[in-house]
Each structure stands twice: as structure tokens, then as C-alpha cells.
Design a protein around this motif. Structure first.
Motif, PDB file in Angstrom:
ATOM      1  N   ALA A   1      -2.082  14.853   8.305  1.00  0.00           N
ATOM      2  CA  ALA A   1      -3.243  14.000   8.400  1.00  0.00           C
ATOM      3  C   ALA A   1      -4.377  14.895   8.389  1.00  0.00           C
ATOM      4  CB  ALA A   1      -2.961  12.907   9.186  1.00  0.00           C
ATOM      5  N   ASP A   2      -5.549  13.971   8.570  1.00  0.00           N
ATOM      6  CA  ASP A   2      -6.815  15.010   8.535  1.00  0.00           C
ATOM      7  C   ASP A   2      -7.109  15.399  10.167  1.00  0.00           C
ATOM      8  OD1 ASP A   2      -7.141  12.072   9.398  1.00  0.00           O
ATOM      9  OD2 ASP A   2      -8.949  12.493  10.214  1.00  0.00           O
ATOM     10  N   ASN A   3      -6.552  14.988  10.984  1.00  0.00           N
ATOM     11  CA  ASN A   3      -6.914  15.318  12.553  1.00  0.00           C
ATOM     12  C   ASN A   3      -5.813  16.207  12.919  1.00  0.00           C
ATOM     13  OD1 ASN A   3      -4.548  13.597  12.508  1.00  0.00           O
ATOM     14  ND2 ASN A   3      -5.319  12.307  14.377  1.00  0.00           N
ATOM     15  N   ILE A   4      -4.960  16.904  12.070  1.00  0.00           N
ATOM     16  CA  ILE A   4      -3.981  17.863  12.635  1.00  0.00           C
ATOM     17  C   ILE A   4      -3.986  19.015  11.921  1.00  0.00           C
ATOM     18  CG2 ILE A   4      -1.469  18.348  13.268  1.00  0.00           C
ATOM     19  CD1 ILE A   4      -1.468  15.292  13.779  1.00  0.00           C
ATOM     20  N   ALA A   5      -3.850  20.202  12.553  1.00  0.00           N
ATOM     21  CA  ALA A   5      -3.891  21.367  11.933  1.00  0.00           C
ATOM     22  C   ALA A   5      -2.524  22.042  11.946  1.00  0.00           C
ATOM     23  CB  ALA A   5      -4.735  22.407  12.396  1.00  0.00           C
ATOM     24  N   THR A   6      -1.721  22.599  10.839  1.00  0.00           N
ATOM     25  CA  THR A   6      -0.478  22.835  10.851  1.00  0.00           C
ATOM     26  C   THR A   6      -0.363  24.329  10.333  1.00  0.00           C
ATOM     27  OG1 THR A   6      -0.281  21.976   8.734  1.00  0.00           O
ATOM     28  CG2 THR A   6       0.422  20.921  10.675  1.00  0.00           C
ATOM     29  N   ARG A   7       0.485  25.100  10.739  1.00  0.00           N
ATOM     30  CA  ARG A   7       0.753  26.656  10.136  1.00  0.00           C
ATOM     31  C   ARG A   7       0.874  26.523   8.899  1.00  0.00           C
ATOM     32  NH1 ARG A   7       4.495  28.416  13.584  1.00  0.00           N
ATOM     33  NH2 ARG A   7       6.249  27.548  12.183  1.00  0.00           N
ATOM     34  N   THR A   8       1.889  25.890   8.175  1.00  0.00           N
ATOM     35  CA  THR A   8       2.089  25.610   6.729  1.00  0.00           C
ATOM     36  C   THR A   8       1.495  24.097   6.422  1.00  0.00           C
ATOM     37  OG1 THR A   8       4.330  25.202   7.027  1.00  0.00           O
ATOM     38  CG2 THR A   8       3.614  27.274   6.874  1.00  0.00           C
ATOM     39  N   SER A   9       1.274  24.012   5.140  1.00  0.00           N
ATOM     40  CA  SER A   9       0.741  22.825   4.800  1.00  0.00           C
ATOM     41  C   SER A   9       2.177  22.142   3.832  1.00  0.00           C
ATOM     42  CB  SER A   9      -0.576  22.369   3.860  1.00  0.00           C
ATOM     43  OG  SER A   9      -0.921  21.217   3.616  1.00  0.00           O
ATOM     44  N   THR A  10       1.946  20.952   3.299  1.00  0.00           N
ATOM     45  CA  THR A  10       2.720  20.309   2.358  1.00  0.00           C
ATOM     46  C   THR A  10       2.498  20.694   1.118  1.00  0.00           C
ATOM     47  OG1 THR A  10       3.735  18.406   1.351  1.00  0.00           O
ATOM     48  CG2 THR A  10       1.591  18.282   2.462  1.00  0.00           C
ATOM     49  N   GLN A  11       3.536  21.116  -0.059  1.00  0.00           N
ATOM     50  CA  GLN A  11       3.129  21.304  -1.398  1.00  0.00           C
ATOM     51  C   GLN A  11       2.246  20.195  -2.215  1.00  0.00           C
ATOM     52  OE1 GLN A  11       3.665  24.249  -3.217  1.00  0.00           O
ATOM     53  NE2 GLN A  11       4.066  25.057  -1.116  1.00  0.00           N
ATOM     54  N   PHE A  12       2.602  18.886  -1.467  1.00  0.00           N
ATOM     55  CA  PHE A  12       1.779  17.731  -2.311  1.00  0.00           C
ATOM     56  C   PHE A  12       0.318  18.230  -2.109  1.00  0.00           C
ATOM     57  CE2 PHE A  12       0.164  13.519  -1.783  1.00  0.00           C
ATOM     58  CZ  PHE A  12       0.487  12.981  -2.888  1.00  0.00           C
ATOM     59  N   LEU A  13      -0.084  18.634  -1.068  1.00  0.00           N
ATOM     60  CA  LEU A  13      -1.438  18.743  -0.941  1.00  0.00           C
ATOM     61  C   LEU A  13      -2.071  20.243  -1.343  1.00  0.00           C
ATOM     62  CD1 LEU A  13      -2.248  17.476   2.643  1.00  0.00           C
ATOM     63  CD2 LEU A  13      -2.639  16.312   0.470  1.00  0.00           C
TER      64      LEU A  13
END
Length: 595
Positions: A66-78
Motif C-alpha cells: 500500500a501507499d503508507n508502507i515501504a518494503t525492501r522489495t516490491s511486487t512485480q504487479f507494481l
């Protein structure tokens, strides 16, 4: 860890569901006699809980993109344009596939009449309501994901080519049927103590809570997604959402957990205690030491096992001051240090992420602990689901139970539906949002004007003070509870998902900082890691370059995620129909933009 149920017989029945639902089950062991007693109904519907409810990791990490959370890796969908029908799943029809969940429910509803002469009318209607609840649950998920989907409300013969290969039914039709099922469940599921006291079974209150969520989603989706041409029907769903929430608020047994003496701990206790707090939790997953445990604490405090989940600075800015004023109205707030960010803030902030005062047991000793930049990308490291003891790191021994529906969300659903209908007043505010803020130690007075920071954050979609404040409150109260991504989708705020994430403010590159004031240095943002001989023990050196940067060059907010290639396109509000599904049934057609 998979959820374990003692009722082995129920699990056996579920393992045979594919056969039950695609052909006459006369030859199955005991199938001719099954579904005739209340005990049979209990066994089968307990299987729904095992098969259909999201697991603890989905509930805790479902919002990780979602918009409010940073992650080390993102989903390929995005990421870029790398996703398409070939990559999409969620439409399989095998024994353990997506559509088997619906066949499982429809088999139950079709065979329920076998028990009609052996149970009371009230009991019969209750179990029909449970079945229809789960059918609504299935279709809500499918519509959120794919939009139009084929509607089936009875068991389908495997040879019925016409039904199996029918086109998709419209979103409007399917959601109308979902509402019918939820209305039946809310009217007929029982509210007796045996169904309610554990907060782990479907009952009248669960049906009402879920109905308020579903109808709020659909009403706002239709309002903001004007290309659907369904704006005129949006108020109908919003009214249903408000009515369902209000019925639960006025006649249900739930209330917010609130003791002014525990304002600094009571919110987080809902997510870290072994027992579900049935005062507020309407439905959840129960865990118990040495019986049923999970690995969420391990994932939060592991550099390799988790995904470095971190709140963003722009979201942290939305937490209010304790006096009810806006943090972003404070002079110079943009340059507040990590420690200053937490001063006199909504007490939920320090119960959601590590604050300067945070302590946990490390190697048997309770001591202060600062954000660990091997585990966080922004400095706002979550603790909402963590047990404060490192004995659980490296082991799946966490025993904290996991809420799925809380009374707090019902209050938020009510407030948002009223705001979107243009019916929010001080009276409605005081019976919903004010209660949540005061539970968090915040002055709960109603807003007198709209917040320009929030309006800008939500791309100036609205300047309605009530809608903006409800969105603020919803984000803060339900952070990391598997609802934020859906909120962004229904509000048509997809562009927020491609923004660069900002973290804590760094006054000067190259300096070494004691983040929590415990006398131990924790962090330095540098152009290059210093030689081993010059490194300060315990300090994390964050190197600017391809992964990190500072927003103002040599100082500013720590920025992360700009190199991941996240890219939004409006077709992503719906997933593509998978290629495998279209090969079987070309009549399904493809969603716009995915052709």
C-alpha cells in the motif's frame, strides 16, 4: 505455520470437496448420511473457517504494498509494465483452486435441506446464514480483484458446459447478490453466547461487521470510479454500510477497549496478547503457546526473513498532536529529528512503530532498542504485531492472537459512510471518531476546517473536512491490518503507490546519531562505508547511491524505493483475467487495458 484444527473429521470432508462439488457424491464414505445433524453442520462450517479465512500473515502483511508502507522489495504487479494475464493467478478451478472455495460453499447450501427435519428452524437459518456469509466473502474478494465475474449460487454439474463456459456477470449484478447474502446472514445468524464468546465463529455481529466493510468498499468504489457509470447507485451501498454499522454499534455487545490509565499500551495490547480481546474483537484467529503459534515476531526482527516493512514519513506526519492539532501545522515540522517526531503525538504512533522510549527483552534483559536499519528502510520500524522478546526471533513461537474484524473498524465504516453521504455532524463524529482519538490520548474535538496537508496527500480529490479526517483516522487506527490497499483502490488513489518513500530526517550527512537518546550511537548516512578500523560498533552506515539518498543532497529525509521501478496505470485497479482461464473459457473476456 498452517492453522491446525482438532476436528479431523471436518478436515477429511474438506479434502473431499472437489469430488463432492463436481459429481454426485453417492459413493463417498458416509456422504449419504452426512449433513443431517447439527453436529454435521458444525463440522462442515468449522471447515470454512480453516479453508476460507485469511491466515495471520495475510492479516498482518496484506497491506505491505500500500501507499503508507515501504518494503525492501516490491511486487512485480507494481513494477513497470512487467505484469499481464500470463502472470496473473487467482482463477484456478482444481481441487485446491480458487473456485473450489465457492463449490465448497454451494455444496453445503445445496445439501443443507437434509438437516431441515433434524434441527430447529432457528438453527437451520443460522447455518444457511453462515454458508451465505462465506459465499459473499468469496465473491467480494473476486469482485475486488477482477470486477465482473460469473455468479453461481448452486452446485454445478461437471458436464454442464453452458454454465461452466458462461460469460462474466456484471459487477452490479454480482454485488447485488452479495448484498442479498449478507442481509440474510445478518438477519439469521445467531448471536447466542456459544457463537459469540470466543470471537472465532461466524455470528450475527460478524455478518454485520463484514457487511459494513463490503458496502463501504462498493459505495466508495462506485463514487470515485466514475468510468463504471454506477455513481447513482453509490449512495445505496453507503446507506447499507452505515445501517449495518449502526445496528452493531447500538445493539451489539462490543465496545472499544479503553482505560485512561493504560493509554500508552491498550491499543497495542489488542495485537500482542495471547487471547483475543473479545470486548473489541469481533472475529479473529486464536493462538496459544505450544498449541498453535506463528512467526510474525521473527519476520519483524529478521533481516532476511521479513521485507523491511516500514511506515513512510508522509504517513507518520498524519498522526495528530495530543491536543488534537495537526502535526503538519507545527512550525518547522519538516526538519524534526526522529526523537522530536514522537513528542506529544497520538499514542498509537509509539504503539505501531519503534519510538525513542521503546524497550524489549534482548538476551534476557529488558532494555531500550532503536530502529535497526538492517530491518527498516525509513526508520519507522513496526512493532504492532511483535512480542517484545528476542526469544521469538528465529523461531515460530509467537503466540499473539490476530484480530480480523474489530469494533474500531465498525466505527470507522460508519463515520466514512456518513461523511460520504454528506450526513456527518458533530453528533455522528462524537459517537465514532472522537471515541477512537480519545482512546489514543488525543483531544477528540471535531475539525473546524479541512487539512491542506491531507488534501494534497490525497491528490486534491476532496477538500471535505469530514472525509479527510476519517481517512486520517482510518489509516492511523488500522495500520498493518489488511485494509489500506483496498482503501487506496476504492478511493481511486493508485498513483500514491508509485511515490518515492521518505523516512526520518537526517540533519547532516556523515554525522553519527543516537536515535533514541540512550547514549549509544545508532546511525550514520554516508557516501561510502568507512574502513573497518574507523567504524563505530553498533552504528548502521546507510550509504547513499542507487538505493538511498537524502532529499536535500547533504541532508533531508532519507529516501528509499526510487530505484524499484514502481509504476501505476489505471488498468491496475483490476487484475487481468488469467490467460489460463481465458483458454478454458474465452467468453470471460478481458478487463480493460489488459487485452
Amino acid at each position: 505455520m498452517k492453522r491446525v484444527y482438532i476436528l479431523a473429521a471436518g478436515l477429511f470432508l474438506l479434502s473431499s470437496c472437489e469430488k463432492f462439488l463436481t459429481r454426485n457424491p453417492e459413493n463417498e464414505i458416509g456422504s449419504g448420511e452426512f449433513m443431517q445433524t447439527e453436529n454435521d453442520l458444525v463440522l462442515y462450517t468449522n471447515g470454512f473457517l480453516q479453508r476460507h479465512m485469511p491466515d495471520e500473515e495475510t492479516l498482518a502483511w496484506g497491506d505491505q504494498y500500500a501507499d503508507n508502507i515501504a518494503t525492501r522489495t516490491s511486487t512485480q504487479f507494481l513494477i513497470g509494465d512487467n505484469w499481464g494475464p500470463d502472470e496473473q493467478g487467482g482463477w484456478s478451478s482444481g481441487a485446491s483452486g480458487t473456485w473450489s472455495e465457492l463449490r465448497n460453499v454451494n455444496y453445503f447450501l445445496d445439501n443443507l435441506p437434509k438437516a431441515k427435519d433434524n434441527v430447529s428452524d432457528e438453527t437451520y437459518r443460522h447455518y444457511e446464514g453462515v454458508g451465505r456469509f462465506w459465499r459473499a466473502y468469496f465473491y467480494y474478494h473476486m469482485v475486488r480483484t477482477f470486477g465482473d465475474v460469473p455468479w453461481y449460487e448452486a452446485e454445478i454439474d461437471v458436464a454442464d458446459e453452458e454454465l461452466l463456459n458462461k460469460p462474466r456477470d456484471s459487477r452490479e449484478f454480482v454485488m447485488g447478490k452479495v448484498l442479498e447474502d449478507l442481509n440474510f446472514a445478518a438477519a439469521n445468524c445467531l448471536a447466542e453466547d456459544r457463537y459469540v464468546r470466543s470471537s472465532t465463529l461466524i455470528n450475527k455481529w460478524v455478518a454485520l461487521a463484514f457487511k459494513s466493510r463490503v458496502c463501504l468498499f462498493e459505495g466508495t468504489y462506485r463514487k470515485y470510479h466514475t468510468t463504471l457509470g454506477l455513481e447513482a447507485t453509490a449512495p445505496d451501498f453507503l446507506r447499507e454500510a452505515a445501517n449495518a454499522a449502526e445496528e452493531l454499534m447500538t445493539t451489539g455487545p462490543y465496545r472499544l477497549v479503553h482505560n485512561p490509565a493504560n493509554v500508552g499500551t491498550q491499543y497495542r495490547s489488542l495485537f500482542t496478547s495471547e487471547s483475543l480481546n473479545t470486548t473489541e474483537v469481533i472475529l479473529g484467529l486464536a493462538f496459544k503457546t505450544d498449541v498453535r503459534m506463528h512467526s510474525m515476531t521473527w519476520k519483524l526482527f529478521s533481516a532476511s526473513f521479513g521485507n523491511n516493512w516500514s511506515l513512510t514519513q508522509s504517513f507518520v506526519n498524519q498522526y495528530l498532536m495530543l491536543d488534537g492539532s495537526r502535526y503538519t501545522d507545527q512550525p518547522g515540522y519538516e526538519e524534526n529529528t526522529y526523537r522530536e517526531v514522537f513528542e506529544n503525538r497520538d499514542r498509537r504512533l509509539e504503539q505501531t512503530v519503534i519510538s525513542p522510549a521503546y524497550t524489549r527483552r534482548i538476551s534476557g534483559t529488558v532494555r531500550r532498542d532503536a530502529p535497526n536499519f538492517a530491518l527498516t528502510s525509513t526508520g519507522y520500524q513496526p512493532i504492532k504485531w511483535a512480542i517484545d522478546d528476542d526469544v521469538h526471533v528465529g523461531l515460530a513461537t509467537s503466540n499473539n492472537s490476530v484480530p480480523m474484524f474489530r469494533f474500531a473498524e465498525v466505527l470507522l465504516n460508519y463515520a466514512e459512510a456518513k461523511a460520504e453521504l454528506g450526513e456527518m455532524t458533530d453528533v455522528e463524529w462524537n459517537r465514532s471518531i472522537r471515541l477512537l482519538r480519545e482512546r489514543a490520548g488525543v483531544n477528540g474535538a471535531a475539525p473546524v476546517s479541512h487539512d491542506p496537508y491531507l488534501a494534497a496527500y490525497f491528490l486534491n480529490q476532496t477538500t471535505d473536512r469530514w472525509i479527510l479526517e476519517v481517512r486520517r483516522e482510518r489509516g492511523v487506527e488500522l495500520a498493518f491490518e489488511n485494509v489500506r490497499y483496498d482503501d487506496i483502490m476504492r478511493w481511486r488513489m493508485g498513483p500514491l503507490l508509485e511515490k518515492t518513500w521518505q523516512g526520518i530526517y537526517i540533519p547532516e550527512k556523515g554525522e553519527v546519531y543516537d536515535l533514541n537518546g540512550d547514549g549509544t550511537m545508532d546511525l550514520s548516512v554516508v557516501d561510502a562505508e568507512p574502513p573497518a578500523s574507523e567504524r563505530i560498533p553498533g552504528v548502521a552506515y546507510v550509504v547513499v547511491g542507487s538505493t538511498y539518498r537524502l532529499s536535500e543532497g547533504n541532508r533531508g529525509n532519507l529516501e528509499f524505493g526510487f530505484s524499484q521501478g514502481r509504476k501505476w496505470a489505471d488498468r491496475k485497479y483490476l487484475r487481468p483475467i488469467p490467460t489460463s482461464a481465458l483458454q478454458v473459457n474465452p467468453a470471460l473476456g478481458q478487463n480493460p487495458g489488459w487485452e
